[in-house]
Each structure stands twice: as C-alpha cells, then as structure tokens.
Design a protein around this motif. Structure first.
Motif, PDB file in Angstrom:
ATOM      1  N   MET A   1     -16.171 -69.487  38.215  1.00  0.00           N
ATOM      2  CA  MET A   1     -16.914 -70.484  37.467  1.00  0.00           C
ATOM      3  C   MET A   1     -17.874 -69.835  36.467  1.00  0.00           C
ATOM      4  N   LEU A   2     -18.426 -68.678  36.812  1.00  0.00           N
ATOM      5  CA  LEU A   2     -19.425 -68.054  35.954  1.00  0.00           C
ATOM      6  C   LEU A   2     -18.792 -67.276  34.796  1.00  0.00           C
ATOM      7  N   ALA A   3     -17.610 -66.718  35.012  1.00  0.00           N
ATOM      8  CA  ALA A   3     -16.965 -65.897  33.982  1.00  0.00           C
ATOM      9  C   ALA A   3     -16.693 -66.661  32.681  1.00  0.00           C
TER      10      ALA A   3
ATOM     11  N   HIS B   1     -26.135 -65.090  24.590  1.00  0.00           N
ATOM     12  CA  HIS B   1     -25.595 -63.737  24.710  1.00  0.00           C
ATOM     13  C   HIS B   1     -26.707 -62.732  25.045  1.00  0.00           C
ATOM     14  N   VAL B   2     -27.840 -62.899  24.417  1.00  0.00           N
ATOM     15  CA  VAL B   2     -28.974 -62.008  24.676  1.00  0.00           C
ATOM     16  C   VAL B   2     -29.449 -62.166  26.123  1.00  0.00           C
ATOM     17  N   LEU B   3     -29.506 -63.398  26.623  1.00  0.00           N
ATOM     18  CA  LEU B   3     -29.887 -63.608  28.021  1.00  0.00           C
ATOM     19  C   LEU B   3     -28.844 -62.991  28.956  1.00  0.00           C
ATOM     20  N   ARG B   4     -27.582 -63.179  28.664  1.00  0.00           N
ATOM     21  CA  ARG B   4     -26.518 -62.607  29.498  1.00  0.00           C
ATOM     22  C   ARG B   4     -26.674 -61.103  29.626  1.00  0.00           C
ATOM     23  N   ARG B   5     -27.043 -60.447  28.551  1.00  0.00           N
ATOM     24  CA  ARG B   5     -27.221 -58.996  28.568  1.00  0.00           C
ATOM     25  C   ARG B   5     -28.607 -58.587  29.074  1.00  0.00           C
ATOM     26  N   ARG B   6     -29.416 -59.585  29.415  1.00  0.00           N
ATOM     27  CA  ARG B   6     -30.784 -59.347  29.922  1.00  0.00           C
ATOM     28  C   ARG B   6     -31.618 -58.568  28.908  1.00  0.00           C
ATOM     29  N   GLN B   7     -31.543 -58.997  27.646  1.00  0.00           N
ATOM     30  CA  GLN B   7     -32.278 -58.329  26.589  1.00  0.00           C
ATOM     31  C   GLN B   7     -33.298 -59.241  25.916  1.00  0.00           C
ATOM     32  N   LEU B   8     -33.656 -60.346  26.581  1.00  0.00           N
ATOM     33  CA  LEU B   8     -34.739 -61.173  26.069  1.00  0.00           C
ATOM     34  C   LEU B   8     -36.037 -60.381  26.170  1.00  0.00           C
ATOM     35  N   ILE B   9     -36.951 -60.666  25.302  1.00  0.00           N
ATOM     36  CA  ILE B   9     -38.254 -60.001  25.350  1.00  0.00           C
ATOM     37  C   ILE B   9     -38.952 -60.411  26.637  1.00  0.00           C
TER      38      ILE B   9
ATOM     39  N   ALA C   1     -38.649 -67.495  36.075  1.00  0.00           N
ATOM     40  CA  ALA C   1     -38.478 -67.379  34.620  1.00  0.00           C
ATOM     41  C   ALA C   1     -37.231 -68.134  34.160  1.00  0.00           C
ATOM     42  N   LEU C   2     -36.154 -68.015  34.908  1.00  0.00           N
ATOM     43  CA  LEU C   2     -34.925 -68.733  34.549  1.00  0.00           C
ATOM     44  C   LEU C   2     -35.105 -70.240  34.663  1.00  0.00           C
ATOM     45  N   LEU C   3     -35.853 -70.686  35.658  1.00  0.00           N
ATOM     46  CA  LEU C   3     -36.136 -72.128  35.777  1.00  0.00           C
ATOM     47  C   LEU C   3     -36.937 -72.633  34.579  1.00  0.00           C
ATOM     48  N   VAL C   4     -37.898 -71.849  34.117  1.00  0.00           N
ATOM     49  CA  VAL C   4     -38.675 -72.233  32.929  1.00  0.00           C
ATOM     50  C   VAL C   4     -37.757 -72.319  31.717  1.00  0.00           C
ATOM     51  N   ILE C   5     -36.864 -71.344  31.570  1.00  0.00           N
ATOM     52  CA  ILE C   5     -35.907 -71.369  30.458  1.00  0.00           C
ATOM     53  C   ILE C   5     -35.023 -72.618  30.552  1.00  0.00           C
ATOM     54  N   ILE C   6     -34.550 -72.932  31.744  1.00  0.00           N
ATOM     55  CA  ILE C   6     -33.690 -74.102  31.946  1.00  0.00           C
ATOM     56  C   ILE C   6     -34.419 -75.387  31.562  1.00  0.00           C
ATOM     57  N   ILE C   7     -35.652 -75.526  32.010  1.00  0.00           N
ATOM     58  CA  ILE C   7     -36.430 -76.733  31.675  1.00  0.00           C
ATOM     59  C   ILE C   7     -36.651 -76.822  30.172  1.00  0.00           C
ATOM     60  N   PHE C   8     -37.022 -75.702  29.548  1.00  0.00           N
ATOM     61  CA  PHE C   8     -37.240 -75.709  28.098  1.00  0.00           C
ATOM     62  C   PHE C   8     -35.944 -76.067  27.365  1.00  0.00           C
TER      63      PHE C   8
ATOM     64  N   LEU D   1     -26.581 -73.184  29.798  1.00  0.00           N
ATOM     65  CA  LEU D   1     -25.454 -72.805  30.651  1.00  0.00           C
ATOM     66  C   LEU D   1     -25.591 -71.366  31.148  1.00  0.00           C
ATOM     67  N   GLN D   2     -25.989 -70.468  30.250  1.00  0.00           N
ATOM     68  CA  GLN D   2     -26.129 -69.064  30.648  1.00  0.00           C
ATOM     69  C   GLN D   2     -27.302 -68.882  31.600  1.00  0.00           C
ATOM     70  N   ALA D   3     -28.399 -69.622  31.391  1.00  0.00           N
ATOM     71  CA  ALA D   3     -29.549 -69.522  32.296  1.00  0.00           C
ATOM     72  C   ALA D   3     -29.187 -70.017  33.689  1.00  0.00           C
ATOM     73  N   VAL D   4     -28.420 -71.105  33.774  1.00  0.00           N
ATOM     74  CA  VAL D   4     -27.970 -71.595  35.085  1.00  0.00           C
ATOM     75  C   VAL D   4     -27.070 -70.543  35.738  1.00  0.00           C
ATOM     76  N   THR D   5     -26.186 -69.947  34.953  1.00  0.00           N
ATOM     77  CA  THR D   5     -25.306 -68.891  35.457  1.00  0.00           C
ATOM     78  C   THR D   5     -26.119 -67.718  35.996  1.00  0.00           C
ATOM     79  N   GLU D   6     -27.124 -67.298  35.229  1.00  0.00           N
ATOM     80  CA  GLU D   6     -27.954 -66.166  35.663  1.00  0.00           C
ATOM     81  C   GLU D   6     -28.782 -66.526  36.893  1.00  0.00           C
ATOM     82  N   LEU D   7     -29.222 -67.776  36.986  1.00  0.00           N
ATOM     83  CA  LEU D   7     -29.973 -68.215  38.167  1.00  0.00           C
ATOM     84  C   LEU D   7     -29.072 -68.169  39.409  1.00  0.00           C
ATOM     85  N   ILE D   8     -27.842 -68.620  39.267  1.00  0.00           N
ATOM     86  CA  ILE D   8     -26.896 -68.560  40.388  1.00  0.00           C
ATOM     87  C   ILE D   8     -26.700 -67.109  40.825  1.00  0.00           C
ATOM     88  N   ARG D   9     -26.537 -66.228  39.855  1.00  0.00           N
ATOM     89  CA  ARG D   9     -26.375 -64.804  40.181  1.00  0.00           C
ATOM     90  C   ARG D   9     -27.620 -64.250  40.867  1.00  0.00           C
TER      91      ARG D   9
END
Length: 165
Positions: free
Chosen positions: A1-3, A62-70, A91-98, A144-152
């Motif tokens: 599901m995440l891929a 893409h930047v979040l997926r690579r974990r390169q956000l500031i 942090a991911l929950l804050v991103i998801i809400i925003f 979508l990517q933030a939810v994916t990263e939160l699951i991970r």
C-alpha cells in the motif's frame, strides 16, 4: 500500500525537477531577448512563476519522502529512539493537519476562481485556477506521503535520523 504513494511522490519530484530546468531555460531566454536583442517577452516571467509554483508544491511530498524537509533536530538527535519516534510522529501529525486545511481551503479558492472566471492581470490573462490548483494537489500529495511516513514511523520501519535514500 505504501509503495504506490512513494512512486507518486517520486514522479512528482522528478516532474518538479524538470519544471525547474524549464524555468532556467525561460530565464536565460528572457535575459538574452531583453539585453542582447532589446526585445523582452510578455510570457517568460509569468510562465516561469506559474511553473515555479507548481514545481514547489509538487516537490513537497518527494522532499518529505526523502526526509529532507528543513528540521531543527538537535535535541531529538541526542535523545533515545522512543522519544525520536514520538517527536517524528507528532511532527507528521502536524503536517497532516496542515495539509488537510490547505487542501480544503485551497480547493475552495480554486473552485471559486473557476466559478467567477478569475484570471491573472498580465497580458496573458492566465486563469487563476491553473495556479491555485497547485495548492490542493501539492498538499494532497504531501498529505498522502505524510500518512505513509506516519505509518512507517509507528510501525518502526524507518530510521528518522537518516534519509530514505
């Protein structure tokens, strides 16, 4: 599901990269046209801005997926894995809400622009919704990517101290 979400984020990141490349071409063209041939264009600046907006929003997932956000992670880096996972999840929950807020209001603004026929005030008169749509689409991808990263992160399948790639 995440891929599949990762693949979409990577494709959006590649598209954004090509958009930035095209912006560079537009700017070089404009400089040559303006200062060498004394014949500036009417389209270069607006299309460059249009592409820059889209590229920026498309690249976010893409930047979040690579974990390169500031991030300021000096305290988190010095802590144990449990606190790091908790901080990452928060942090991911804050991103998801925003993202949810940005998608909701961004879509409303784009729909409103379509309804009333709003356009840019330039000579090209580009419909505003073409630019405004970048916000709900870009933040939707980031959501979508933030939810994916939160699951991970909650599943313990990610090392938050290092990027994915």
């Amino acid at each position: 599901m995440l891929a599949p979400i990762d693949k979409i984020s990577d494709a959006a990141g590649r598209l954004a990269g090509w958009m930035f490349f095209v912006i560079g071409i537009f700017i070089v063209y404009e400089v040559v046209a303006r200062y060498v041939f004394l014949s500036p264009t009417v389209w270069s600046e607006e299309l460059s801005r249009f592409l820059q907006i889209w590229a920026t929003y498309l690249a976010a997932a893409h930047v979040l997926r690579r974990r390169q956000l500031i991030a300021i992670d000096i305290i988190v880096r010095a802590s144990g894995p449990r606190l790091r996972r908790w901080c990452e999840s928060l942090a991911l929950l804050v991103i998801i809400i925003f993202c949810l807020v940005a998608v909701y209001f961004g879509a409303g603004i784009a729909i409103d622009s379509i309804r009333i026929g709003r356009a840019s005030s330039s000579m090209l008169a580009v419909p505003s919704w073409l630019t405004e749509l970048a916000i709900p689409i870009g933040f939707g991808l980031l959501l979508l990517q933030a939810v994916t990263e939160l699951i991970r992160t909650l599943g313990g399948s990610t090392d938050i101290s290092a990027s994915h790639h």
